[in-house]
Enzyme design. Structure first.
Site, short mmCIF file in Angstrom:
data_model
loop_
_atom_site.label_atom_id
_atom_site.label_comp_id
_atom_site.label_asym_id
_atom_site.label_seq_id
_atom_site.Cartn_x
_atom_site.Cartn_y
_atom_site.Cartn_z
N MET A 26 0.85 -1.20 0.00
CA MET A 26 0.00 0.00 0.00
C MET A 26 0.89 1.25 0.00
O MET A 26 0.43 2.34 0.35
CB MET A 26 -0.94 -0.01 1.20
CG MET A 26 -1.88 -1.22 1.14
SD MET A 26 -3.46 -0.96 1.96
CE MET A 26 -2.96 -0.79 3.64
N GLY A 27 2.15 1.08 -0.39
CA GLY A 27 3.05 2.23 -0.51
C GLY A 27 3.60 2.70 0.81
O GLY A 27 3.48 2.01 1.83
N HIS A 30 9.08 0.98 3.28
CA HIS A 30 10.14 0.98 4.29
C HIS A 30 10.98 -0.29 4.10
O HIS A 30 10.75 -1.07 3.16
CB HIS A 30 9.53 1.06 5.69
CG HIS A 30 8.45 0.06 5.95
ND1 HIS A 30 8.68 -1.30 5.99
CD2 HIS A 30 7.10 0.20 6.12
CE1 HIS A 30 7.56 -1.95 6.23
NE2 HIS A 30 6.57 -1.06 6.30
N HIS A 33 9.26 -3.67 3.38
CA HIS A 33 8.90 -3.89 1.97
C HIS A 33 10.15 -4.21 1.16
O HIS A 33 10.14 -5.08 0.29
CB HIS A 33 8.25 -2.63 1.38
CG HIS A 33 6.97 -2.21 2.04
ND1 HIS A 33 6.85 -1.04 2.75
CD2 HIS A 33 5.74 -2.80 2.10
CE1 HIS A 33 5.62 -0.91 3.20
NE2 HIS A 33 4.92 -1.97 2.83
N GLN A 57 -10.60 -2.61 2.27
CA GLN A 57 -10.11 -3.31 3.47
C GLN A 57 -10.06 -2.42 4.71
O GLN A 57 -9.65 -2.86 5.77
CB GLN A 57 -8.74 -3.95 3.21
CG GLN A 57 -7.59 -2.96 3.10
CD GLN A 57 -6.32 -3.65 2.66
OE1 GLN A 57 -6.23 -4.13 1.52
NE2 GLN A 57 -5.35 -3.74 3.53
N GLU A 144 5.43 -11.75 7.41
CA GLU A 144 4.88 -12.36 8.63
C GLU A 144 4.38 -11.31 9.62
O GLU A 144 3.69 -11.62 10.58
CB GLU A 144 5.95 -13.23 9.31
CG GLU A 144 6.18 -14.52 8.59
CD GLU A 144 7.21 -15.40 9.28
OE1 GLU A 144 7.62 -15.10 10.41
OE2 GLU A 144 7.61 -16.39 8.65
N LEU A 179 8.75 -2.71 11.59
CA LEU A 179 8.55 -1.57 10.70
C LEU A 179 7.14 -1.63 10.13
O LEU A 179 6.61 -2.70 9.87
CB LEU A 179 9.58 -1.60 9.56
CG LEU A 179 11.04 -1.53 9.98
CD1 LEU A 179 11.95 -1.48 8.76
CD2 LEU A 179 11.31 -0.32 10.87
N SER A 181 4.20 1.12 7.83
CA SER A 181 3.90 2.45 7.27
C SER A 181 3.20 3.31 8.32
O SER A 181 3.37 4.52 8.37
CB SER A 181 3.02 2.32 6.04
OG SER A 181 3.61 1.42 5.13
N ARG A 182 2.41 2.66 9.16
CA ARG A 182 1.66 3.40 10.19
C ARG A 182 2.57 4.01 11.25
O ARG A 182 2.14 4.92 11.96
CB ARG A 182 0.66 2.48 10.88
CG ARG A 182 -0.54 2.13 10.01
CD ARG A 182 -1.46 1.21 10.76
NE ARG A 182 -2.46 0.63 9.89
CZ ARG A 182 -3.63 1.19 9.62
NH1 ARG A 182 -3.95 2.33 10.16
NH2 ARG A 182 -4.48 0.59 8.81
#
Ligand code: AMP
Length: 270
Positions: A26-27, A30, A33, A57, A144, A179, A181-182
């Protein structure tokens, strides 16, 4: 690196690709990814990364709208990693057709995040099914970090397709915080707090190995974490690694947590 927007661009670009690794994201990329992408590059001839914030979602509109974005930075990261294709679809293309059979979670799967985020995994499975049909990858690389998602998507996709889901370890920062994105939505103090919570749960897992009173200890840990860190906990549970059935023993099991620091919801497993 080719940037693909339309589904017909995908068909054209991938028509002669025989060993494709796919990393759905979802971009706001980090190192977690990046690790998935490196695994794909190692195991497949070509790698495609998608960036799509899937609206279906999100069980909360505010959460969807505030999801962090940084396309320019993402493209720079992907270029540096020498990814072959980036797919940035729009909603209309992904949802251009209605599915024949609605995605329905079995009752036994309505646990952990499925219990607290109504419709979330139905949205995840639907979009993964759509992306798999459009891209037709040989392998899909997933983290995971989102363990419940990984198991549910693996079961659904591998049943219907030749595509294999490859699970990849969780990448953490120096404080052992997973890590995400949030994490960008947290200030420095709260990031340190989240790291301390992760450390506490790693230690708790070691402690549980020598204990038989798991249930009682778990309840105590919930109360302690709430008080010590001023967080709201959706769940802190021990479940079997393979089946996600409840477990009273840490052997072959994992600790799962979902909690809020202010309005930011974080998940992890140990
Ligand atoms: P997202 O962009 O958050 O939807 O995540 C895209 C993929 O990256 C999913 O398969 C996640 O499980 C994976 N992922 C997210 N964070 C991490 C992490 N810290 N380590 C490894 N994989 C991750």
């Amino acid at each position: 690196m080719k940037i693909l927007i339309k589904n017909k661009d995908i068909n054209e670009a991938l028509k002669n690709v025989s060993d494709l690794g796919f990393v759905p994201t979802m971009g706001c990329l980090h190192k977690g990814h990046e690790y998935l992408i490196k695994q794909s590059k190692k195991k497949c001839n070509q790698t495609l990364v998608s960036i799509f914030i899937n609206p279906t979602q999100f069980n909360n509109k505010k959460d969807y709208l505030s999801y962090p974005k940084n396309l320019k930075k993402d493209l720079n990261i992907l270029k540096k990693l020498k990814v072959n294709y980036v797919y940035i679809p729009n909603k209309k293309d992904i949802y251009s057709f209605k599915r024949k059979k609605a995605i329905v979670l079995k009752k036994e799967n309505k646990i952990l995040c499925a219990k607290f985020r109504k419709g979330h995994f139905e949205g995840v499975i639907d979009v993964m099914d759509r992306l798999t049909n459009i891209i037709k990858p040989n392998k899909i690389f997933m983290g995971e970090k989102d363990y419940q998602q990984l198991l549910l998507v693996k079961k659904f996709i591998e049943k219907k397709n030749k595509t294999k889901i490859i699970s990849c370890k969780t990448v953490r920062n120096k404080n052992r915080l997973a890590l995400s994105s949030r994490n960008q939505l947290l200030n420095k103090r709260d990031l340190i707090k989240a790291g301390k919570i992760a450390k506490e749960l790693f230690q708790f897992k070691i402690f549980l190995k020598n204990s038989k009173k798991t249930k009682k200890l778990l309840q105590k840990k919930i109360e302690l974490l709430k008080e010590k860190f001023d967080i709201k906990i959706d769940y802190l549970e021990i479940r079997k690694k393979n089946s996600l059935k409840p477990s009273l023993n840490i052997k072959n099991s994992k600790i799962f947590i979902a909690y809020f620091i202010n309005s930011v919801r974080l998940i992890d497993n140990f």
